[in-house]
Design an enzyme around this catalytic site. Structure first.
Site, short mmCIF file in Angstrom:
data_model
loop_
_atom_site.label_atom_id
_atom_site.label_comp_id
_atom_site.label_asym_id
_atom_site.label_seq_id
_atom_site.Cartn_x
_atom_site.Cartn_y
_atom_site.Cartn_z
N HIS A 77 -8.75 -9.36 30.33
CA HIS A 77 -8.47 -10.46 29.41
C HIS A 77 -9.24 -10.28 28.11
O HIS A 77 -8.75 -10.64 27.03
CB HIS A 77 -8.85 -11.79 30.07
CG HIS A 77 -7.81 -12.29 31.03
ND1 HIS A 77 -8.09 -13.17 32.05
CD2 HIS A 77 -6.49 -12.01 31.14
CE1 HIS A 77 -6.99 -13.43 32.73
NE2 HIS A 77 -6.00 -12.74 32.21
N ARG A 96 -3.16 4.83 35.33
CA ARG A 96 -3.44 4.42 33.96
C ARG A 96 -4.52 3.35 33.88
O ARG A 96 -4.96 3.00 32.78
CB ARG A 96 -2.16 3.93 33.28
CG ARG A 96 -1.42 2.81 33.98
CD ARG A 96 -0.06 2.58 33.32
NE ARG A 96 0.80 1.68 34.05
CZ ARG A 96 0.90 0.38 33.83
NH1 ARG A 96 0.14 -0.19 32.92
NH2 ARG A 96 1.73 -0.37 34.52
N ASN A 144 4.91 3.69 30.21
CA ASN A 144 3.55 3.64 30.76
C ASN A 144 3.55 4.04 32.23
O ASN A 144 2.76 4.89 32.66
CB ASN A 144 2.96 2.23 30.61
CG ASN A 144 2.82 1.83 29.16
OD1 ASN A 144 2.87 2.66 28.27
ND2 ASN A 144 2.65 0.54 28.92
N ASP A 145 4.43 3.43 33.01
CA ASP A 145 4.52 3.79 34.43
C ASP A 145 5.11 5.19 34.61
O ASP A 145 4.66 5.95 35.46
CB ASP A 145 5.37 2.77 35.19
CG ASP A 145 4.52 1.64 35.78
OD1 ASP A 145 3.37 1.92 36.15
OD2 ASP A 145 4.99 0.50 35.84
N ARG A 190 13.15 -9.15 32.48
CA ARG A 190 12.84 -8.31 33.64
C ARG A 190 12.55 -9.19 34.85
O ARG A 190 11.75 -10.13 34.76
CB ARG A 190 11.63 -7.41 33.34
CG ARG A 190 11.30 -6.46 34.50
CD ARG A 190 10.21 -5.46 34.13
NE ARG A 190 8.91 -6.09 33.95
CZ ARG A 190 7.85 -5.47 33.45
NH1 ARG A 190 7.95 -4.21 33.03
NH2 ARG A 190 6.70 -6.09 33.33
N CYS A 237 10.72 0.29 26.48
CA CYS A 237 9.85 -0.86 26.27
C CYS A 237 8.39 -0.52 26.57
O CYS A 237 7.55 -1.41 26.65
CB CYS A 237 10.29 -2.05 27.12
SG CYS A 237 10.35 -1.70 28.90
N GLU A 252 11.19 4.08 35.66
CA GLU A 252 9.73 4.16 35.67
C GLU A 252 9.20 5.26 36.56
O GLU A 252 7.99 5.54 36.53
CB GLU A 252 9.16 2.82 36.15
CG GLU A 252 9.53 1.64 35.25
CD GLU A 252 9.17 0.31 35.89
OE1 GLU A 252 8.16 -0.27 35.50
OE2 GLU A 252 9.94 -0.13 36.78
N ARG A 301 8.60 -10.40 30.28
CA ARG A 301 7.96 -10.14 31.58
C ARG A 301 7.84 -11.45 32.35
O ARG A 301 7.00 -12.28 32.04
CB ARG A 301 6.57 -9.54 31.36
CG ARG A 301 6.53 -8.28 30.51
CD ARG A 301 5.08 -7.85 30.36
NE ARG A 301 4.92 -6.69 29.51
CZ ARG A 301 4.68 -6.75 28.19
NH1 ARG A 301 4.62 -7.93 27.58
NH2 ARG A 301 4.51 -5.66 27.49
#
Length: 835
Positions: free
Chosen positions: A459, A730, A719-720, A602, A767, A696, A566
């Protein structure tokens, strides 16, 4: 084992700087861990021992040790000594100047304990030991033996040995030294590494690093004991074998530096000292270092009347909730509703009955109020950390943050210090920063953040990105040595802090920062224009947002739609599952906020790095390879059905939505999901909705042509896809910098995906992270990607980069990237893009 063996020179730290008792335990445990005496977790065992009994002997001597039931954490007997000349408060009215930490499975430490008992009768000698600069005097006093190597004498070699010239370009740093020490620990032999007059125990990482070995220096490695010959031959192979890796990594680092410079990133010219961390928030800034000190953590266990304690705890919890509501409202005004949700989630933590119960149990046992509350927080946080999941580790940080808030309300003496009224241009350094700390920072004064702990998905990192502050996390123990008020340059994009930069580097950094400001201003002026190349090829540009409140800013930045909503954020920031009605309202509000523009939603992507405690998901050894995304939805219809009903209800009301399913690995999964969608659509009487999938995993990319027969569109999550292709988690702060989505292997899978989709007339979006990078976006366009979706702030720069190029040139550039040897070679091609 003799007393000398369990108390070598490396385990004695003279004139230690200790903040408090907890810090003393941390430092002592770190010495024992580095020497191979204990396993991780021994510090916690010592802390629990302190809570259970008083380890202060008297006369300025404390003997912290672990719990009996934790003996399995001890690998070999050892004793670490911290000399704290000013003393550290151990318990109320007790100050320890000699902290003698004991790790013992056997009785080898008994001699030292007897010696300590005798020392208590000799005030003069205790005073001398508390002030001495001679570590051997401490060793002699505790062991009753003369030092093996007198101070000032040349260190001697053991019975067998060999000479070796260190040829690591960067000298002996932490990673190769760790491998030396781990190898040495596999043998029973004593092993010594000597350079000139200084020697180190080969099993002790700190001892090895203290030699300060540089490239070209000669060392002698010697050993004695029954397996000395085997130990030496193995070490020689390990030492020499690491040379090729160290030289190769030095070459790669130089190539990466050159590629970064060619791509327009800032690179220092004069080689300043560097503290390496992990990028958490991009940007370059110049400033002066200011250390944010940790607050008090030693809490006296003072019993209090149970009824009074319950009233005070109830009052503190109520006031904490009020403070968090106010903080959430303030954060929403300044930073947006998404970031305000962090503090609303913290308020929910205070409603956890198990937390209140645990604190109450400790009160009933006769413990003090502040002590009981802190113990409940720490035990609960430790459970979250023990899972080894990055998101739950972030929850532990949030729990400690809100726990400290309540603690300060119970007793203001425990209030955590906040950054002083620092001057503009301050780079704040800290062991860690909580969301409360970060949200309260003034971006007009703080130039950047560097923390020893933390991860890029915390966060705190999210808030730093929202505030636009360059941030580096996970920089480790190196931060403890940084000079207060020293000038530095922080590069949040590469995860580096450059110390004591020269006038030339400062000038070039200022010029680079000014150039970036000019580029952003230019891109912002034209952000409403389409991303159309000079020869007429247009790429659709969407935004990655989660809430309707974020839509206005996305449109202001030039978004043409939402390429990724998301939905897991509807689940993550609350204490129970959102109902069908809750979700219907959220999707409808997002559609209205986007004014009828395309909205790609998604389906729930829980699992991997996103965990929800109230869903009672099974603990998995490797959640990234477990039940996540579509795999979870197919197994939990109580999650899938309400979400699909909410989506189709919104579509029936006129929302222009498309739905995509995450983590699809086979056509069978997609067909099963489509069947459920068809049943729900018919039941509601809704129109057909485009159903797409996330690409992914490598299997989906390789089977793209087959999957395109059943999917209406693809969206690539780079990313994935990168972490699965390169086998790099990651979330791992050590390996994260190597998880580069511009690796040719990843680009080839993207090319395969585009070809498979276009063969069936399907469109392809991206994305993931590289869609928001100007160079990455240019390569994706060259590979044939139809739509790019990104963080709203990145949209103007990406549009500007695409409008400055020709699609023919981008295709040629993409072809060269596909043939490159590695990610650094791909990034070096960025110099060919139009400025």
């Amino acid at each position: 084992m003799s007393e000398m063996d369990i108390l070598p020179r490396e385990l004695v730290r003279l004139d230690a700087t200790v903040a408090d008792k907890a810090d003393a335990l941390r430092q002592a445990a770190a010495l024992l861990l580095a020497a191979g005496c204990v396993k991780p977790g021994f510090e916690d065992s010592m802390t629990r021992r302190e809570a259970a009994s008083n380890t202060y002997l008297g006369k300025g001597i404390a003997i912290p040790h672990g719990m009996v039931e934790d003996r399995d954490l001890i690998q070999r007997d050892g004793i670490a000594v911290l000399q704290v000349r000013g003393g550290v408060e151990w318990n109320a009215g007790q100050r320890a100047q000699l902290v003698v930490a004991i790790a013992a499975r056997s009785d080898a430490h008994i001699g030292i304990l007897r010696r300590l008992t005798r020392l208590l009768q000799d005030d003069a000698r205790i005073a001398a030991l508390a002030a001495t600069d001679d570590a051997q005097a401490v060793i002699a006093a505790l062991s009753g033996a003369a030092a093996a190597e007198a101070v000032g004498e040349v260190a001697t070699d053991l019975a067998q040995g060999f000479d070796w010239v260190l040829d690591y370009p960067n000298g002996l740093h932490a990673r190769p030294a760790t491998e030396w020490a781990e190898t040495a620990r596999r043998f029973a032999a004593r092993i010594r590494v000597r350079h000139g007059a200084e020697a180190a125990d080969a099993r002790n990482l700190i001892s090895l690093l203290q030699l300060g070995l540089k490239a070209g220096e000669t060392i002698t490695v010697s050993a004695d004991g029954p397996d000395a010959a085997d130990a030496l031959s193995t070490l020689k192979i390990v030492l020499s074998g690491l040379s090729a890796r160290e030289k190769d990594e030095a070459r790669k680092a130089e190539a990466k530096r050159a590629a970064a410079a060619a791509a327009g990133a800032w690179v220092p010219q004069d080689g300043p000292d560097v503290v390496e961390g992990v990028s958490a928030s991009p940007g370059l800034a110049i400033g002066r270092l200011h250390r944010m000190l940790a607050g008090p953590v030693v809490i006296a266990d003072t019993a209090v009347d149970l009824a009074t304690a319950a009233d005070r705890l109830h009052d503190a919890l109520a006031r904490a909730r009020e403070q968090l509501r106010a903080l959430a409202d303030d954060t929403a005004r300044r930073l947006g509703e998404a970031d305000a949700g962090i503090f609303r989630a913290q308020a929910e933590l205070l409603n956890d009955p198990s937390l209140i119960t645990l604190a109450s149990q400790k009160l009933v046992e006769g413990h003090g109020l502040a002590w009981s509350w802190n113990a409940a927080i720490e035990e609960t946080a430790a459970q979250l950390l023990s899972v080894g999941n990055a998101v739950l580790a972030g929850r532990a940080t949030d729990l400690r943050d809100v726990g400290h808030r309540v603690l300060a309300l119970i007793d203001p003496a425990f209030a955590r210090p906040t950054p002083a009224e620092v001057p503009p241009g301050t780079i704040l350094i800290a062991d860690d920063l909580t969301p409360t700390d970060t949200a309260g920072l003034d971006p007009e004064r703080i130039a950047g953040l560097v923390t020893a702990q933390g991860g890029p998905t915390s966060h705190t990192a999210i808030l730093a990105r929202t505030l636009g502050l360059p941030a580096v996390v996970g920089a480790g123990a190196a931060l403890a040595r940084l000079p207060e008020d020293g000038e530095a340059i922080i590069d949040g994009s590469t995860g580096r802090l450059y110390l004591a930069p020269t006038a030339q580097d400062l000038a070039s950094a200022r010029a680079w920062i000014e150039g970036e400001h000019a580029k952003r201003a230019k891109a912002a002026e034209a952000r409403a224009l389409p991303a159309k190349t000079r020869d007429g090829h247009q790429v659709a540009i969407g935004a990655n947002i989660n809430l309707a409140e974020q839509a206005a800013f996305a449109l202001e930045q030039g978004a043409e739609g939402v390429g990724l909503m998301r939905t897991e954020f509807l689940f993550l920031e609350r204490g129970d599952s959102p109902s069908e009605e809750d979700q219907y309202r959220a999707y409808s509000e997002m559609s209205r906020a986007m004014g009828g523009r395309q909205l790609v939603i998604r389906a729930l992507d829980i699992g991997g790095d996103k965990q929800v405690s109230y869903l009672d998901l099974p603990r998995e050894e490797n959640p990234f390879l477990g039940v996540r995304g579509a795999r979870l939805l197919l197994r939990r219809p109580e999650l899938l059905v309400p979400q699909l009903r909410a989506l189709y209800r919104a579509a029936k009301d006129g929302a222009d939505i498309s739905v995509m399913f995450p983590m699809i690995t086979s056509a069978a999964e997609l067909l099963s999901l489509r069947e459920t969608c068809a049943q729900i659509r018919a039941d509601i009487g809704a129109p057909e909705v485009p159903l797409g999938i996330m690409i992914e995993v490598p299997s989906a990319a390789l089977m793209a042509q087959e999957l395109a027969q059943h999917a209406d569109f693809f969206s690539i999550g780079t990313n994935d896809l990168t972490q699965y292709t390169l086998a790099i988690d990651r979330q791992n702060p050590v390996l994260a910098p190597e998880a580069d989505s511009l690796h040719p292997a990843v680009l080839r899978l993207i090319e395969r995906t585009v070809a498979g989709a276009h063969a069936h007339g399907r469109w392809v979006g991206v994305c993931g992270g590289i869609a928001g990078d100007a160079f990455g976006a240019a390569l994706l366009a060259g590979l044939g990607v139809d739509e790019l979706s990104m963080t709203p702030r990145d949209i103007p720069a990406v549009k500007d980069a695409l409008r400055s190029a020709d699609i023919s040139g981008l295709k040629a550039l993409a072809t060269r990237a596909l043939a490159a040897a590695d990610a650094a070679s791909v990034r070096a091609l960025a110099v060919e893009l139009p400025a």
